[in-house]
Design a protein around this motif. Structure first.
Motif, PDB file in Angstrom:
ATOM      1  N   ARG A   1     -15.537   6.469 -26.365  1.00 41.49           N
ATOM      2  CA  ARG A   1     -14.946   6.452 -25.027  1.00 41.49           C
ATOM      3  C   ARG A   1     -15.324   5.176 -24.273  1.00 41.49           C
ATOM      4  O   ARG A   1     -16.406   4.606 -24.447  1.00 41.49           O
ATOM      5  N   SER A   2     -14.428   4.738 -23.415  1.00 43.67           N
ATOM      6  CA  SER A   2     -14.749   3.678 -22.479  1.00 43.67           C
ATOM      7  C   SER A   2     -14.418   4.206 -21.094  1.00 43.67           C
ATOM      8  O   SER A   2     -13.905   5.313 -20.958  1.00 43.67           O
ATOM      9  N   SER A   3     -14.678   3.412 -20.077  1.00 40.71           N
ATOM     10  CA  SER A   3     -14.320   3.903 -18.749  1.00 40.71           C
ATOM     11  C   SER A   3     -12.823   3.771 -18.518  1.00 40.71           C
ATOM     12  O   SER A   3     -12.317   4.137 -17.472  1.00 40.71           O
ATOM     13  N   ALA A   4     -12.097   3.263 -19.525  1.00 40.06           N
ATOM     14  CA  ALA A   4     -10.641   3.277 -19.444  1.00 40.06           C
ATOM     15  C   ALA A   4     -10.056   4.510 -20.112  1.00 40.06           C
ATOM     16  O   ALA A   4      -8.856   4.744 -20.050  1.00 40.06           O
TER      17      ALA A   4
ATOM     18  N   PRO B   1      -8.811   8.139 -20.530  1.00 44.14           N
ATOM     19  CA  PRO B   1      -8.329   9.039 -19.487  1.00 44.14           C
ATOM     20  C   PRO B   1      -9.088  10.365 -19.458  1.00 44.14           C
ATOM     21  O   PRO B   1      -9.748  10.730 -20.430  1.00 44.14           O
ATOM     22  N   TYR B   2      -8.953  11.010 -18.347  1.00 43.27           N
ATOM     23  CA  TYR B   2      -9.536  12.343 -18.171  1.00 43.27           C
ATOM     24  C   TYR B   2      -9.039  13.267 -19.277  1.00 43.27           C
ATOM     25  O   TYR B   2      -7.855  13.279 -19.597  1.00 43.27           O
ATOM     26  N   GLY B   3      -9.975  13.999 -19.857  1.00 39.20           N
ATOM     27  CA  GLY B   3      -9.581  15.010 -20.833  1.00 39.20           C
ATOM     28  C   GLY B   3      -9.392  14.487 -22.235  1.00 39.20           C
ATOM     29  O   GLY B   3      -9.010  15.233 -23.126  1.00 39.20           O
ATOM     30  N   SER B   4      -9.653  13.200 -22.457  1.00 42.84           N
ATOM     31  CA  SER B   4      -9.416  12.683 -23.804  1.00 42.84           C
ATOM     32  C   SER B   4     -10.658  12.850 -24.666  1.00 42.84           C
ATOM     33  O   SER B   4     -11.787  12.802 -24.188  1.00 42.84           O
ATOM     34  N   LEU B   5     -10.395  13.041 -25.951  1.00 37.98           N
ATOM     35  CA  LEU B   5     -11.479  13.177 -26.912  1.00 37.98           C
ATOM     36  C   LEU B   5     -11.754  11.832 -27.554  1.00 37.98           C
ATOM     37  O   LEU B   5     -10.860  10.999 -27.695  1.00 37.98           O
ATOM     38  N   SER B   6     -13.009  11.626 -27.920  1.00 43.77           N
ATOM     39  CA  SER B   6     -13.363  10.437 -28.690  1.00 43.77           C
ATOM     40  C   SER B   6     -14.587  10.819 -29.488  1.00 43.77           C
ATOM     41  O   SER B   6     -15.094  11.940 -29.358  1.00 43.77           O
ATOM     42  N   THR B   7     -15.079   9.896 -30.302  1.00 41.54           N
ATOM     43  CA  THR B   7     -16.247  10.265 -31.106  1.00 41.54           C
ATOM     44  C   THR B   7     -17.490  10.411 -30.237  1.00 41.54           C
ATOM     45  O   THR B   7     -18.460  11.033 -30.644  1.00 41.54           O
TER      46      THR B   7
ATOM     47  N   ALA C   1     -14.732  16.991 -23.825  1.00 39.39           N
ATOM     48  CA  ALA C   1     -13.842  15.852 -23.597  1.00 39.39           C
ATOM     49  C   ALA C   1     -14.286  15.115 -22.342  1.00 39.39           C
ATOM     50  O   ALA C   1     -15.075  15.620 -21.545  1.00 39.39           O
ATOM     51  N   LYS C   2     -13.749  13.914 -22.170  1.00 36.40           N
ATOM     52  CA  LYS C   2     -14.154  13.092 -21.029  1.00 36.40           C
ATOM     53  C   LYS C   2     -13.827  13.826 -19.727  1.00 36.40           C
ATOM     54  O   LYS C   2     -12.719  14.305 -19.532  1.00 36.40           O
ATOM     55  N   SER C   3     -14.813  13.900 -18.856  1.00 38.08           N
ATOM     56  CA  SER C   3     -14.629  14.706 -17.653  1.00 38.08           C
ATOM     57  C   SER C   3     -14.320  13.861 -16.427  1.00 38.08           C
ATOM     58  O   SER C   3     -13.994  14.396 -15.375  1.00 38.08           O
TER      59      SER C   3
ATOM     60  N   GLN D   1      -5.999  22.037 -16.752  1.00 36.53           N
ATOM     61  CA  GLN D   1      -6.409  20.623 -16.788  1.00 36.53           C
ATOM     62  C   GLN D   1      -5.195  19.716 -16.788  1.00 36.53           C
ATOM     63  O   GLN D   1      -5.188  18.665 -16.164  1.00 36.53           O
ATOM     64  N   LYS D   2      -4.158  20.153 -17.509  1.00 37.47           N
ATOM     65  CA  LYS D   2      -2.923  19.373 -17.514  1.00 37.47           C
ATOM     66  C   LYS D   2      -2.338  19.310 -16.108  1.00 37.47           C
ATOM     67  O   LYS D   2      -1.840  18.271 -15.661  1.00 37.47           O
ATOM     68  N   ALA D   3      -2.393  20.443 -15.429  1.00 34.91           N
ATOM     69  CA  ALA D   3      -1.868  20.491 -14.060  1.00 34.91           C
ATOM     70  C   ALA D   3      -2.660  19.538 -13.169  1.00 34.91           C
ATOM     71  O   ALA D   3      -2.100  18.840 -12.319  1.00 34.91           O
TER      72      ALA D   3
END
Lengths: 588, 303, 385
Positions: free
Chosen positions: B140-143, B145-151, B158-160, B275-277
């Protein structure tokens, strides 16, 4: 003081030779390969002329009207006419219709035709001398309707001497006498005829075959004879009083108006019938002075065989439609005075008609126009022809034209019964193809046969191959490379199964939703070019390698040495002519 | 120039094929467009990022200009230094372009970036944003998005936090020109690049470059997803002059729900409906704010 | 120009001006600040021909110069302590890219805790970055060495660090004789006015490499570094011919009869030098070996200077400490003199943390050394004396 390296390796930080990456053949990473496969656009499949619409639209989009005409005339030599009268079968099927609005194909077609009219030089003698395989051959064409004119055009392109025999004093057939002049301004027809004359077509108007000259005589004097006599024999209604004066067939009525035998219409007019001829007649009657025009049709508006466009025009002109009504009797002493009619129960076309006896009513009538359909003029010319047609059809079913025995050919409505102007032009084109074959066309000068191996931008002119799966990278590359533009003089008809492709991959960015444009060029640019490579370059634009290269001739080539097989080109291609396939031997 | 449905495209390639990008690489596509504009008129500075590899492993090169690699956080300063150095030795013509990923821009290079922006150094900074550390395998980076998964933000955590609003940061520096662009809109991207090349001072291009490997989508959807990001307004295209005057480059006609964009991306697999909403609400709010901005302080261009 | 009263930082600033540096980029940090201010002042007044850029961090300062040096410009920066540590990554990069950047480091202890003491660990911790390192002992020497360094760096394409003790030298005013501009120009010609980067000639500089390349890059840098003493000696002769001053790479004082040799760098050596005649240890006369060039380590010079049978003992003064090992100068000397008669006899007087080397402390240290207190790797702690 030199600090050059003792090891002989280039020093970082100082200028050194680098190796450009094309040394890396990254195509070996690929396990899917873009495969080029054109298919038929829905508009082309809907078109009676099987016109390569996306191709000439693309030329117009590029602002190349000369090029557009060059492509157009392979399918249709009279776009100025069809641009006026065609019922836009293409637009009905246009994929763009479900995106925003169908491309105004007919308007663009008309623009191409008018461009041709404006830029054709009538002082030019002969022709461009491109295909001369019929030089020295003489062909007689009986009938100067759209089928005859179309055949004449193509035969002149092939170098044949063409003579058209027309029984009326004016040429054009149905175009001159049948189609209302508000739909086809006669100056357009006149210009078209003038061009044909300038191209060397010999018109013999007022010469009825069977009267001044017999068919056998024609056959003796000419190398071949085409019968394009049309279908103007009005059917009868088989009701009482049909013989009364004041009762006229629709085509006779329209013909009288257009040839000036009838100057005006007055009083109460009733038209019986629901086809285009009926609607045209009703409309013309109203426009030429009838107080009131009622059109009686036995079923509902939705069931009317006339084209909706015609019906709308008639309604706008003030024609009074009376649906689900049949004529029962025509009454009058010396001439028709009124008609008796009955209503019918709602029914679909093809279903038996159920008359409701209790509903009889009467209508005042000064002129009754009967439009119960027309029949071919062939039997009138020679009753034996009917049989000949049947025989020839058995041997080789007609597609617009037929090769009868004894250098005799037939085409257009005479063969098919009343259809459309476009279909008649198609018939004439087909007849020209057959004539060219029959009159000893040299092998090698024929239109290129469709083949799965040769593919590219111009492929859409020809029927697509049923399957065209290349078996090697090299073959594919060759296939994607466009051949030099070869426009055959006459487009051969579509063959085999054709499938119109979908347009799932539409790039909304390239095609923002919008209504119809005003400018012709912009309008042509709205075409999705379904199934047809238009050389738009989107594949090239979106290739991240880039592994797509444009050749100097404008065609595109996929460099399989570098294509990693991502498939963006296949997703983004607005025409849907690329797909990703596993190709044995490609990559791993 | 090549006439395409996208307009006139310079035909000559300054990015060579045979480069090391993955199939369907968004950043490769973006740079292909960029160098068509900058041609051989610019030095390109690349910090650690996907382009460290794509530009060619010694002794290869994939760009037809001078490329300089530099440490991860140093790109903005190195770029500004090159420009100053070139001027010092009498070359005022050559431009300098920094080509940095979102990690080098949003995260580790932020300080230097802010420095050159504040000093209004004569530099064109291009951030190609694939929303995570993709060169090293999706951290993850600070770019992101909200809710995205990464290693480093693996399921179920997920990113909060939401994506850092880099454009606001750049606008706050009042730099002469900043713009967002997308690989799905190459004509727009190249027009902005052209404009950026003509402006003196610090210029910032934020380019949306999907990474299908990292986002978990089929590789052929690079351009389609980039387009959807614009159409769903999660990545609007706009320009900012002097940090204050806004111009929106494309107004998506219909309001396509964010769901269209999220679906099919494995990195958003963990998002539930609420979360999508939330994300949709955020997108709508940002869009409305952008529209207000553009209305109140319209971009006045000299072109 | 005549003689002037200048402190170390002012002298350095003047040298940068005389060197016609084209891009100077720095971030202020005590005790370097007045150097940067001096250059900024000259720049603002139009007395400085180059560009001065004040950036937001030391990291960016060096990054900026890496860029400018790539372009072909003559570059300079100055820092100290934490600032130098912050530059660390880029020190490697500048050397790896063979960029002739010149910098001044005014020694100051690295935290924690915060301190302003002139500890040498900040620059010694950068000994492996591939930079040439000079440790200066006087203000005049700072000025001359800095001017000299530009030429040396450009000829060897190796970055060069000129180091002096914070406050002790940076802020101490001495009488100096600045070179005239034409003298400076005669020694250090103006850099060529041509960009080193030509975009029509595509390059891919410092791209990812495999070991085949990288090993060569490292090997080559080492071999080139080994050439530095030879080049420096040649340049020293040139400098002397023009300016009448010269400095040896390793300064030796009183070695002819010395029984004990004190090895030191920086201002401490100057202190020792001044008290040398009165510094007879119990074992006999004391000599001084001042390490001016530390990287590359002038091994040949050190070994040949110490190769005298009357030298019994070597005492290394270290104002730095590699925790867990000891003073860095001492370790380098021990490694260098492995197998020599001095093996096991190299004493370490450690002044880490910036312990002030007074003559008294030095005497006590020498006494402790004579007593064997610093043998076998044991440390004589200045703070304990």
């Amino acid at each position: 003081m030199q600090f050059s390296s003792k090891s002989g390796w280039p020093r970082p930080g100082v200028l050194q030779e680098t190796v450009p990456t094309p040394m890396n053949k990254t195509g070996s990473w690929r396990f899917l390969t873009p495969v080029f496969q054109e298919s038929n656009a829905p508009c082309r499949l809907a078109c009676p002329l099987e016109s390569g619409i996306p191709h000439w639209l693309n030329k117009v989009r590029q602002g190349d009207l000369q090029g557009a005409w060059q492509v157009m005339q392979v399918y249709n030599p009279f776009p100025a006419i069809t641009g006026q009268v065609c019922y836009r079968f293409c637009e009905e099927k246009c994929h763009r219709a479900s995106w925003d609005e169908a491309v105004a194909v007919r308007e663009v077609e008309k623009a191409v035709g008018l461009w041709r009219h404006k830029n054709y030089r009538t002082d030019k003698t002969g022709q461009n001398g491109r295909l001369k395989e019929l030089a020295g051959k003489k062909v007689a064409i009986v009938g100067s309707g759209p089928a005859g004119l179309s055949c004449a055009y193509y035969l002149r392109q092939s170098g044949a001497a063409v003579t058209i025999f027309e029984k009326l004093p004016l040429a054009g057939g149905l175009l001159a006498t049948g189609i209302p002049d508000y739909r086809l301004p006669r100056d357009i027809l006149a210009k078209e005829l003038k061009i044909l004359e300038a191209e060397g077509v010999n018109f013999r108007t007022g010469r009825e075959v069977g009267q001044e000259i017999s068919l056998p005589e024609l056959q003796a004097q000419f190398d071949a004879v085409l019968l394009a006599v049309g279908a103007q024999q009005s059917r009868r209604l088989q009701v009482k009083g049909e013989k009364l004066p004041g009762v006229s067939g629709a085509l006779e009525f329209l013909g009288d108006l257009h040839t000036g035998r009838r100057k005006a219409v007055a009083g109460q007019v009733v038209v019986a019938g629901g086809g285009n001829a009926a609607v045209d007649a009703a409309c013309m009657a109203k426009l030429r002075g009838a107080r009131e025009v009622s059109l009686l049709y036995r079923r509902s508006r939705e069931e009317m065989p006339a084209h909706p466009e015609e019906i709308e025009a008639a309604a706008a002109a003030g024609v009074n439609f009376v649906f689900e009504t049949v004529l029962q009797e025509i009454c009058g002493e010396a001439r028709v005075e009124k008609v008796c009619a009955l209503h019918t129960a709602p029914s679909r076309r093809g279903e038996p008609l159920q008359v409701l006896p209790e509903t009889a009513f009467e209508l005042q009538c000064d002129l009754l126009i009967v439009a119960a359909g027309q029949e071919s003029n062939l039997p009138a010319l020679d009753p034996a022809l009917q049989n000949a047609v049947q025989q020839a059809n058995k041997k080789n079913p007609a597609r617009g034209s037929l090769n009868l025995e004894n250098k005799l050919f037939a085409a257009g409505d005479a063969l098919t019964g009343p259809a459309s102007v476009a279909a008649a032009i198609f018939g004439g084109r087909q007849a020209a193809l057959q004539l060219r074959q029959a009159l000893g066309e040299q092998p090698g000068t024929a239109a290129p046969e469709p083949s799965g191996r040769t593919s590219g931008f111009n492929r859409g002119l020809l029927p697509p191959a049923e399957t065209a799966t290349p078996d090697s990278a090299a073959a594919f590359s060759e296939q994607f490379k466009t051949r030099a533009a070869v426009y055959p003089g006459i487009a051969p008809p579509l063959q085999g199964p054709q499938e119109a492709i979908g347009y799932d991959n539409l790039n909304a960015f390239l095609y923002p939703k919008q209504g119809r444009q005003v400018a012709t060029q912009q309008e042509a640019g709205r075409c999705f070019s379904c199934g047809t490579c238009s050389r738009c370059g989107v594949c090239w634009v979106f290739c991240p390698e880039p592994a797509i290269k444009q050749e100097p001739d404008g065609s595109f080539q996929i460099l399989l040495d570098y294509c990693k097989g991502c498939g963006i080109c296949a997703v983004e291609c607005p025409a849907g002519v690329l797909s990703m396939e596993e190709v044995p031997g490609h990559g791993t | 120039m090549l006439q395409t449905l996208l307009g006139d495209f310079p035909r000559r390639e300054y990015m060579l094929n045979g480069h090391n990008a993955c199939a369907g690489c968004g950043p490769a596509l973006a740079v292909r467009y960029l160098v068509k504009v900058s041609r051989q008129e610019a030095v390109i500075v690349i910090p650690a990022s996907c382009w460290s590899i794509i530009a060619g492993v010694e002794p290869f090169r994939s760009l037809e200009t001078v490329v300089l690699h530099c440490p991860f956080p140093a790109a903005a300063s190195v770029g500004a230094g090159i420009k100053k150095g070139l001027e010092a030795v009498g070359d005022t013509r050559t431009q300098v372009i920094v080509l940095a990923g979102d990690g080098a821009t949003f995260d580790i290079g932020m300080q230097g970036l802010s420095g050159v922006a504040e000093r209004n150094e004569d530099l064109l900074y291009v951030c190609y944003d694939n929303e995570a550390y993709m060169n090293t395998g999706t951290q993850r980076s600070s770019a992101s998005p909200y809710g995205s998964l990464s290693t480093t933000t693996p399921a179920p955590r997920a990113k909060s936090s939401p994506k850092k609003e880099i454009m606001k940061i750049m606008a706050a520096h009042r730099i002469p020109y900043a713009a967002t662009a997308s690989v799905a809109y190459p004509a727009d991207l190249m027009a902005k690049m052209q404009r950026a090349m003509q402006v003196k001072g610090f210029r910032f291009l934020h380019i949306f470059t999907p990474c299908m490997q990292g986002w978990g989508s089929p590789v052929e959807f690079t351009v389609r997803l980039a387009r959807l990001a614009v159409l769903t307004r999660i990545f609007p295209l706009y320009e900012v002059a002097d940090g204050a005057r806004y111009r929106i480059s494309s107004f998506p006609e219909e309001h396509i729900p964010i769901e269209e964009y999220l679906q099919g991306q494995k990195r958003f697999a963990g998002l539930d409906e609420s979360q999508k909403a939330l994300l949709q609400k955020e997108v709508d709010r940002n869009w409305a704010a952008l529209c207000r901005q553009a209305d109140h302080s319209p971009f006045i261009s000299d072109d | 120009m005549g003689r002037k009263l200048l402190d170390g930082n002012q002298a350095a600033a003047l040298a940068v001006k005389l060197a016609r540096a084209q891009v100077v980029c720095a971030y202020p940090i005590t005790p370097q600040t007045s150097l940067v201010e001096s250059i900024a002042g000259m720049w603002a007044q139009g007395d400085f021909s180059g560009e001065y850029v004040s950036v937001e961090s030391e990291y960016s300062a060096l990054a900026y110069l890496i860029g400018a040096a790539y372009a072909g410009a003559r570059t300079f920066t100055a820092t100290s302590s934490q600032g130098l540590a912050y530059m660390h990554e880029l020190l490697h990069w500048a050397a790896g890219a063979r960029l002739p950047i010149v910098m001044v480091n005014a020694n100051r202890a690295l935290g924690a805790p915060w301190s302003l003491e002139p500890d040498h660990l900040d620059s010694l911790a950068q000994r492996d970055t591939g930079w040439i390192q000079f440790y200066c002992a006087a203000v005049q020497e700072i000025m001359d060495t800095l001017l000299f360094s530009f030429r040396l760096a450009e000829e060897t394409r190796l970055p060069c660090m000129v180091i002096y003790d914070g406050f002790v030298l940076s802020h101490t005013v001495e009488v100096v004789e600045p070179p005239l501009q034409k003298q400076a120009d005669a020694f250090l010609p103006a850099p060529p006015a041509k960009a080193a980067l030509q975009t029509e000639q595509p390059q891919n500089l410092q791209a990812v490499t495999s070991f085949q390349y990288l090993a060569r890059v490292f090997q080559e840098r080492h071999l080139d570094m080994l050439q530095v003493p030879r080049v420096a000696k040649k340049l020293t002769r040139e400098y002397a011919a023009i300016l009448g001053r010269s400095y040896p790479l390793v300064e030796a004082c009183g070695l002819k009869e010395a029984a004990t040799v004190v090895v030191a760098a920086g201002s401490a050596a100057q202190t020792i030098k001044s008290v040398l005649p009165a510094l007879n240890s119990p074992e006999g006369p004391t000599g001084l070996l001042r390490l001016r060039l530390f990287r590359p380590l002038p091994a040949e010079e050190i070994v040949s200077l110490l190769a005298r049978p009357h030298i019994q003992r070597v005492v290394v003064v270290d104002r730095d400490l590699s925790a867990g090992l000891g003073g860095i100068f001492a370790q380098e000397l021990r490694a260098l003199l492995q197998g020599s008669p001095f093996e096991g006899k190299i004493c370490e007087l450690n002044l880490a943390g910036g312990v002030d080397l007074t003559p008294q402390l030095l005497r006590r240290g020498l006494k402790a050394a004579a007593a064997g207190g610093g043998e076998q790797g044991r440390i004589i702690w200045g703070v304990d004396l």
